[in-house]
Write a protein that holds these residues in place. Structure first.
Motif, PDB file in Angstrom:
ATOM      1  N   HIS A   1     -10.009  -7.169   1.023  1.00 19.09           N
ATOM      2  CA  HIS A   1     -10.167  -6.059   0.206  1.00 19.09           C
ATOM      3  C   HIS A   1      -8.838  -6.040  -0.575  1.00 19.09           C
ATOM      4  O   HIS A   1      -7.961  -6.471  -0.024  1.00 19.09           O
TER       5      HIS A   1
ATOM      6  N   LEU B   1      -8.310   4.370   9.769  1.00 16.79           N
ATOM      7  CA  LEU B   1      -8.244   3.143  10.317  1.00 16.79           C
ATOM      8  C   LEU B   1      -8.264   3.329  11.911  1.00 16.79           C
ATOM      9  O   LEU B   1      -7.758   4.022  12.189  1.00 16.79           O
TER      10      LEU B   1
ATOM     11  N   GLN C   1      -3.153   7.474   0.208  1.00 12.26           N
ATOM     12  CA  GLN C   1      -2.700   6.383  -0.474  1.00 12.26           C
ATOM     13  C   GLN C   1      -3.098   6.811  -2.157  1.00 12.26           C
ATOM     14  O   GLN C   1      -3.844   7.388  -2.463  1.00 12.26           O
TER      15      GLN C   1
ATOM     16  N   TYR D   1      -6.000   6.467  12.756  1.00 12.25           N
ATOM     17  CA  TYR D   1      -5.023   6.461  11.988  1.00 12.25           C
ATOM     18  C   TYR D   1      -5.389   7.301  10.560  1.00 12.25           C
ATOM     19  O   TYR D   1      -6.479   6.719  10.129  1.00 12.25           O
TER      20      TYR D   1
ATOM     21  N   ARG E   1     -11.939   4.441   3.219  1.00 10.17           N
ATOM     22  CA  ARG E   1     -11.479   5.002   2.308  1.00 10.17           C
ATOM     23  C   ARG E   1     -12.545   6.367   2.021  1.00 10.17           C
ATOM     24  O   ARG E   1     -13.553   6.210   2.062  1.00 10.17           O
TER      25      ARG E   1
ATOM     26  N   HIS F   1      -7.526  -7.926   7.743  1.00  8.63           N
ATOM     27  CA  HIS F   1      -7.034  -7.666   9.029  1.00  8.63           C
ATOM     28  C   HIS F   1      -7.756  -7.305   9.978  1.00  8.63           C
ATOM     29  O   HIS F   1      -9.005  -7.243   9.897  1.00  8.63           O
TER      30      HIS F   1
ATOM     31  N   ASP G   1      -7.404   7.144   3.617  1.00  6.53           N
ATOM     32  CA  ASP G   1      -7.380   5.943   4.395  1.00  6.53           C
ATOM     33  C   ASP G   1      -7.624   6.297   6.106  1.00  6.53           C
ATOM     34  O   ASP G   1      -6.815   7.125   6.446  1.00  6.53           O
TER      35      ASP G   1
ATOM     36  N   HIS H   1      -7.362  -3.065  -3.980  1.00  8.65           N
ATOM     37  CA  HIS H   1      -7.415  -2.061  -4.690  1.00  8.65           C
ATOM     38  C   HIS H   1      -6.886  -1.998  -6.302  1.00  8.65           C
ATOM     39  O   HIS H   1      -6.056  -2.881  -6.355  1.00  8.65           O
TER      40      HIS H   1
ATOM     41  N   ARG I   1       0.961  -1.043  -0.070  1.00  6.22           N
ATOM     42  CA  ARG I   1      -0.045   0.016   0.007  1.00  6.22           C
ATOM     43  C   ARG I   1       0.998   1.265  -0.084  1.00  6.22           C
ATOM     44  O   ARG I   1       1.856   1.284   1.115  1.00  6.22           O
TER      45      ARG I   1
ATOM     46  N   VAL J   1       1.520   4.554   0.818  1.00  5.32           N
ATOM     47  CA  VAL J   1       0.665   5.536   1.753  1.00  5.32           C
ATOM     48  C   VAL J   1       1.769   6.375   2.450  1.00  5.32           C
ATOM     49  O   VAL J   1       2.862   6.140   2.844  1.00  5.32           O
TER      50      VAL J   1
ATOM     51  N   HIS K   1      -6.040  -8.731   0.922  1.00  8.24           N
ATOM     52  CA  HIS K   1      -5.805  -8.895   2.370  1.00  8.24           C
ATOM     53  C   HIS K   1      -6.908  -8.606   3.197  1.00  8.24           C
ATOM     54  O   HIS K   1      -8.001  -8.053   2.645  1.00  8.24           O
TER      55      HIS K   1
ATOM     56  N   LEU L   1      -6.664   1.759  13.671  1.00  8.70           N
ATOM     57  CA  LEU L   1      -5.334   0.978  13.911  1.00  8.70           C
ATOM     58  C   LEU L   1      -4.470   1.185  15.177  1.00  8.70           C
ATOM     59  O   LEU L   1      -4.310   0.492  15.856  1.00  8.70           O
TER      60      LEU L   1
HETATM   61  C1  1HN Z   1      -4.479  -1.052   4.804  1.00  8.46           C
HETATM   62  O1  1HN Z   1      -4.670  -2.323   4.597  1.00  8.46           O
HETATM   63  C2  1HN Z   1      -4.524  -0.259   3.871  1.00  8.46           C
HETATM   64  O2  1HN Z   1      -6.048  -1.547   2.620  1.00  8.46           O
HETATM   65  C3  1HN Z   1      -4.158   1.134   3.897  1.00  8.46           C
HETATM   66  O3  1HN Z   1      -5.492   0.004   1.408  1.00  8.46           O
HETATM   67  C4  1HN Z   1      -3.525   1.607   4.974  1.00  8.46           C
HETATM   68  C5  1HN Z   1      -2.744   1.228   7.138  1.00  8.46           C
HETATM   69  C6  1HN Z   1      -2.217   0.281   8.066  1.00  8.46           C
HETATM   70  C7  1HN Z   1      -2.631  -0.877   8.018  1.00  8.46           C
HETATM   71  C8  1HN Z   1      -3.237  -1.467   6.995  1.00  8.46           C
HETATM   72  C9  1HN Z   1      -5.460  -0.809   2.528  1.00  8.46           C
HETATM   73  C10 1HN Z   1      -3.423   0.695   6.088  1.00  8.46           C
HETATM   74  C11 1HN Z   1      -3.628  -0.752   6.172  1.00  8.46           C
END
Ligand code: 1HN
Length: 349
Positions: free
Chosen positions: A149, A165, A97, A93, A116, A110, A163, A151, A71, A73, A108, A167
């Motif tokens: 997900h 999150l 991006q 967070y 977004r 998580h 983005d 992109h 990613r 970012v 992936h 996080l």
């Molecule tokens: C993540 O999975 C994305 O999927 C973007 O686009 C930013 C920042 C920290 C952890 C996972 C994405 C992220 C992220």
């Protein structure tokens, strides 16, 4: 309010004995962890100008191929929380991006939940659980905890989105991890905003029997949100901000368990004082230009800029334009605070 004892008042030998046994006296730190009256945030009100971010993000596109980034970012770090910790606020967070035409960001899922909000460009998409969500400016796309997900970008020119999150919270809980997956097979249907949830007030009949997925709607198209805000103009007092919350269409409550999302409109020349809240938030400018006061800090914001509001901070928002409305997207951690039963609003006396 009694004066509490300090570390300095304690014999050095006693402090050494405590340390040797992994013990800490609470009273010298009690006021720091439990201040009187209101929290003492380290979070600073900070503004990130898109003008500053954009060239650096495009440079990242040249310096680092997508395969080397997964990613691509640039994260917005709050200096009060340590810039390198990638926290805009203690729970939120924020990153910007970049995806270039033809690039893909692999599939992936998580434990942190993400969203977004599209900043610039056309032709980007996010596939969530097999549902291909187009990404146009201002669109909100959810990728909740545990949802697959990925992109891509089928248009021309750069696509950039913000983005957000939860996080920092999930990482603090030492519960943050991801699983890589294969690219998802597509449903070949338009996303649910165009099918099952075409209109507020209507849900698929079988929803009444229960058993709907926890996240029925992944995409909230900006054109519809913008229209809905404009439709509220006549219905909203001059001293009140036009403000809509994004909700789960099946439950009518927040889209995600942790973070809340809303969109606000400021009429030309309007100054709004949204209610002071215990939640922290991040405000992103979708359209327009104006000023903000966050406690004692003053900002001048333009389209695509982003700024933070610490917990309990007083906010004033002004649309500088005499002719055009301004539109703001707000991310906050009110859903967490509501669940923990301490969310507060402080209406002005
Ligand atoms: C993540 O999975 C994305 O999927 C973007 O686009 C930013 C920042 C920290 C952890 C996972 C994405 C992220 C992220």
């Amino acid at each position: 309010m009694a004066e509490l004892g300090t570390r300095e008042e304690l014999p050095a030998e006693y402090l050494d004995h405590l340390a040797a046994k992994n013990l800490v006296p609470l009273w010298p730190s009690l006021r720091a962890v439990l201040p009187y009256g209101k929290p003492a945030p380290n979070t600073q009100p900070v503004l990130w100008r898109y003008k500053d971010i954009r060239p650096l993000l495009l440079q990242a596109g040249e310096l680092t191929p997508i395969e080397k980034a997964e990613r691509r970012v640039l994260a917005l770090g709050n200096p009060g929380l340590g810039v390198d910790n990638m926290m805009a606020t203690p729970s939120i967070y924020i990153g910007m991006q970049l995806i270039q035409p033809g690039e893909t960001a692999p599939c992936h899922k998580h434990t942190p939940s993400a969203i977004r909000c599209v900043v610039e460009g056309s032709g980007g998409f996010t596939t969530v659980e097999g549902e291909k969500c187009p990404m146009e400016k201002g669109d909100l796309i959810l990728t909740p905890s545990g949802t697959w997900h990925e992109h891509g970008h089928e248009g021309s020119g750069p696509v950039v989105w913000m983005d957000a999150l939860d996080l920092p919270l999930i990482y603090y809980l030492e519960a943050s991890y991801c699983i890589e997956g294969e690219s998802q097979p597509l449903t070949n249907l338009p996303d649910a905003s165009q099918t099952r949830y075409r209109r507020a007030g209507l849900v698929p009949y079988k929803s009444l029997a229960g058993g709907r997925a926890p996240y029925p709607l992944y995409r909230y198209p900006w054109i519809e949100v913008r229209e809905s805000l404009e439709a509220l103009e006549a219905d909203t007092g001059a001293d009140e901000m036009i403000w809509l919350a994004y909700v789960n269409p099946e439950t009518g409550t927040e889209c995600l368990p942790t973070l809340g999302f809303s969109a606000a409109m400021l009429r030309p020349g309007e100054t709004a004082r949204p209610v002071r809240r215990s939640a922290s938030s991040v405000i992103h400018v979708i359209e327009g230009e104006g000023e903000a006061t966050v406690d004692e800090t003053e900002f001048v914001w333009e389209e695509d800029d982003t700024f933070t509001v610490p917990t309990h901070a007083a906010v004033t928002l002004t649309n500088r334009s005499a002719r055009h409305p301004a539109f703001l997207f707000v991310v906050d951690d009110a859903p967490i605070q509501r669940k923990l039963l301490f969310y507060e609003e402080f209406p002005e006396a």
